[in-house]
Design an enzyme around this catalytic site. Structure first.
Site, PDB file in Angstrom:
ATOM      1  N   VAL A 139       1.576  20.809  15.123  1.00  0.00           N
ATOM      2  CA  VAL A 139       1.274  20.162  16.410  1.00  0.00           C
ATOM      3  C   VAL A 139      -0.233  20.252  16.644  1.00  0.00           C
ATOM      4  O   VAL A 139      -0.803  21.344  16.601  1.00  0.00           O
ATOM      5  CB  VAL A 139       2.055  20.850  17.550  1.00  0.00           C
ATOM      6  N   LYS A 166      -8.516  -2.597  15.247  1.00  0.00           N
ATOM      7  CA  LYS A 166      -7.479  -3.434  15.863  1.00  0.00           C
ATOM      8  C   LYS A 166      -8.076  -4.235  17.020  1.00  0.00           C
ATOM      9  O   LYS A 166      -7.740  -5.407  17.224  1.00  0.00           O
ATOM     10  CB  LYS A 166      -6.309  -2.570  16.363  1.00  0.00           C
ATOM     11  N   ALA A 195       0.543  -6.786   9.046  1.00  0.00           N
ATOM     12  CA  ALA A 195      -0.135  -6.036   7.973  1.00  0.00           C
ATOM     13  C   ALA A 195      -1.359  -5.332   8.518  1.00  0.00           C
ATOM     14  O   ALA A 195      -2.215  -5.948   9.150  1.00  0.00           O
ATOM     15  CB  ALA A 195      -0.537  -6.981   6.845  1.00  0.00           C
ATOM     16  N   THR A 240      -2.016  -3.152  19.402  1.00  0.00           N
ATOM     17  CA  THR A 240      -1.617  -1.829  19.876  1.00  0.00           C
ATOM     18  C   THR A 240      -2.242  -1.492  21.225  1.00  0.00           C
ATOM     19  O   THR A 240      -3.340  -1.970  21.527  1.00  0.00           O
ATOM     20  CB  THR A 240      -2.036  -0.765  18.833  1.00  0.00           C
ATOM     21  N   ASP A 241      -1.563  -0.642  21.976  1.00  0.00           N
ATOM     22  CA  ASP A 241      -2.127  -0.181  23.256  1.00  0.00           C
ATOM     23  C   ASP A 241      -3.361   0.697  23.034  1.00  0.00           C
ATOM     24  O   ASP A 241      -4.125   0.957  23.967  1.00  0.00           O
ATOM     25  CB  ASP A 241      -1.080   0.576  24.090  1.00  0.00           C
ATOM     26  N   GLU A 242      -3.576   1.134  21.766  1.00  0.00           N
ATOM     27  CA  GLU A 242      -4.713   2.021  21.505  1.00  0.00           C
ATOM     28  C   GLU A 242      -6.050   1.311  21.710  1.00  0.00           C
ATOM     29  O   GLU A 242      -7.086   1.971  21.818  1.00  0.00           O
ATOM     30  CB  GLU A 242      -4.609   2.624  20.092  1.00  0.00           C
ATOM     31  N   LYS A 264       3.781   9.914  10.411  1.00  0.00           N
ATOM     32  CA  LYS A 264       3.637   9.754  11.853  1.00  0.00           C
ATOM     33  C   LYS A 264       4.476  10.820  12.552  1.00  0.00           C
ATOM     34  O   LYS A 264       5.418  11.366  11.963  1.00  0.00           O
ATOM     35  CB  LYS A 264       4.101   8.349  12.279  1.00  0.00           C
ATOM     36  N   SER A 306      -2.529   1.648   9.450  1.00  0.00           N
ATOM     37  CA  SER A 306      -2.019   1.952  10.787  1.00  0.00           C
ATOM     38  C   SER A 306      -2.122   3.421  11.213  1.00  0.00           C
ATOM     39  O   SER A 306      -1.721   3.748  12.324  1.00  0.00           O
ATOM     40  CB  SER A 306      -0.549   1.516  10.879  1.00  0.00           C
ATOM     41  N   THR A 366      -8.836  -4.526   5.900  1.00  0.00           N
ATOM     42  CA  THR A 366      -7.509  -5.124   6.125  1.00  0.00           C
ATOM     43  C   THR A 366      -7.362  -5.615   7.566  1.00  0.00           C
ATOM     44  O   THR A 366      -6.956  -6.754   7.801  1.00  0.00           O
ATOM     45  CB  THR A 366      -6.405  -4.085   5.819  1.00  0.00           C
ATOM     46  N   THR A 401       0.872  -1.175   0.000  1.00  0.00           N
ATOM     47  CA  THR A 401       0.000   0.000   0.000  1.00  0.00           C
ATOM     48  C   THR A 401       0.910   1.226   0.000  1.00  0.00           C
ATOM     49  O   THR A 401       2.139   1.096  -0.040  1.00  0.00           O
ATOM     50  CB  THR A 401      -0.871   0.046   1.279  1.00  0.00           C
ATOM     51  N   TYR A 424      -9.441   3.309  13.650  1.00  0.00           N
ATOM     52  CA  TYR A 424      -8.228   2.473  13.659  1.00  0.00           C
ATOM     53  C   TYR A 424      -8.211   1.559  14.877  1.00  0.00           C
ATOM     54  O   TYR A 424      -8.101   0.331  14.761  1.00  0.00           O
ATOM     55  CB  TYR A 424      -6.964   3.351  13.633  1.00  0.00           C
TER      56      TYR A 424
END
Ligand code: NAD
Ligand code: TYD
Length: 343
Positions: free
Chosen positions: A209, A157, A82, A125-127, A192, A85, A100, A36, A153
């Protein structure tokens, strides 16, 4: 031993492929990546001719294609990196994230069931835990913290994690899941925070920011994440979730200032832009379980890791400049053009 790595042309996946080929000269590493916008074959050019490395350009949602690879390569271990993200892209268009991150994960696990493996590992992920308040520094995410997602996202996950654990309970598939905090290091895609700020500062462009820059992330050097996954796939307990993080909490604004200082650029480049929708305030991992069970501890201190990372971006300008000049440029204009307008 044959290890199949999905998403190996991305940031963490490529670092993991390098780690495995370096550490286990007798292992074969099969990389499956659909390339991608975030996947970059030039990242893998140094190992393309490695005798123990094979690359397939295949989408993990392509069931027939994935089954063919399993038939041909007979992997023992599968590590699924994969994913779509980037949180901001998931806010712009969630659908591909669901395809995905959830359905692709299902295809990978179905292939594991059909052809038999010794371990399926899901890189999460911690998210999935949502966020913590800034005024409660005593709180951390443990493996028991309830799932409480904020963005499309993280929701995708979390859905994948639950699906993976259901394949363990229902079908006895030997799975493990790891939930890691924010990574940084070489080959990090320049959309990122850290690589974007380095690239913009080097080009004397504004450093956008979000909000007031007070959001906190718990940063881990990518190599430490790769070592943790290596430990989990070899010694982790099947059916378990492991949190990975290094107790290295930093405010976004402090990171941006640190990058300005390291590159000798003025802080006047910092531009406060409209905040991310649903922006998580603080992530902080309690890594006690992986430390006690598997002896994992982060090895790279942030001061050293960020220096190494900045040095890498200085020495590999071609890698990120090629990216910035391509499709990503359209995304950048769309994203930050809108943000400027909505301040
Ligand atoms: P990345 O976006 O840099 O790389 C993702 C890779 O997956 C790319 O090479 C892309 O081409 C590939 N890919 C995407 N969709 C695909 C599909 N349908 N089929 C095959 N390949 C596909 O991501 P990253 O930062 O390296 O993250 C890797 C994994 O680690 C993700 O699952 C992410 O959720 C997780 N994670 C990332 C972080 C972080 O800080 N970056 C932290 C914790 C967990
Ligand atoms: P990011 O690198 O997108 O990771 P994540 O959202 O998964 O933690 O963002 C890290 C933090 O930096 C997050 O709080 C959002 C913020 N941020 C900015 O302030 N400006 C930017 O341009 C980007 C990309 C992120």
């Amino acid at each position: 031993m044959t290890v199949l790595v999905t998403g190996g042309a991305g940031f963490i996946g490529s670092n993991f492929v390098f780690h495995m080929l370096r550490k286990y000269p007798n292992y074969r590493v099969i990389c499956v990546d659909s390339l991608t916008y975030a996947g970059n074959l030039s990242t893998l050019k140094s190992i393309m001719d490695h005798p123990n490395f094979v690359f397939y350009r295949t989408n993990i949602c392509d069931r027939a294609g994935i089954y063919q690879i399993f038939e041909a390569e007979k992997p023992d271990i599968v590590v699924n990196f994969a994913a779509e993200s980037h949180v901001d892209r998931s806010i712009e268009n969630p659908e591909i994230f669901l395809q995905t991150n959830i359905l692709g994960t299902q295809v990978m696990m179905d292939a594991c069931r059909k052809y038999g493996i010794t371990r399926y590992h899901q890189v999460s992920t911690d998210e999935v835990y949502g966020d913590l308040p800034l005024d409660r520094p005593d709180l951390f995410f443990t493996e028991e913290t309830p799932i409480h997602t904020s963005s499309p996202y993280s929701a995708s996950k979390a859905a994948a994690d639950l699906l993976v654990l259901s394949y363990y309970r229902t079908f006895g598939l030997p799975v493990t899941v790891s939930r890691c905090s924010n990574n940084y290091g070489p080959y990090h895609f320049p959309e990122k925070l850290i690589p974007l700020m380095i690239a913009n500062a080097l080009n004397d462009k504004p450093l956008p920011v979000y909000g007031e820059g007070l959001n906190v992330r718990d940063w881990l050097y990518v190599e430490d994440h790769c070592k943790a996954i290596d430990l989990i796939i070899h010694s982790g307990k099947v059916g378990e979730v492991y949190n990975i993080g290094g107790h290295n909490e930093m405010k976004n604004i402090d990171i941006v200032k640190l990058i300005c200082k390291a590159l000798g650029k003025p802080e006047t480049l910092i531009t406060y832009v409209a905040d991310r929708k649903g922006h998580d305030m603080r992530y902080a991992i309690d890594p006690t379980k992986i430390h006690n069970e598997l002896g994992w501890l982060p090895e790279t201190k942030f001061v050293d890791g960020i220096q190494k990372t900045i040095q890498w971006y200085l020495e590999n300008r071609e890698w990120w400049e090629t990216i910035i000049s391509g499709e990503y440029q359209n995304y950048y204009e769309r994203m930050y053009g809108e943000k400027r307008e909505s301040i």
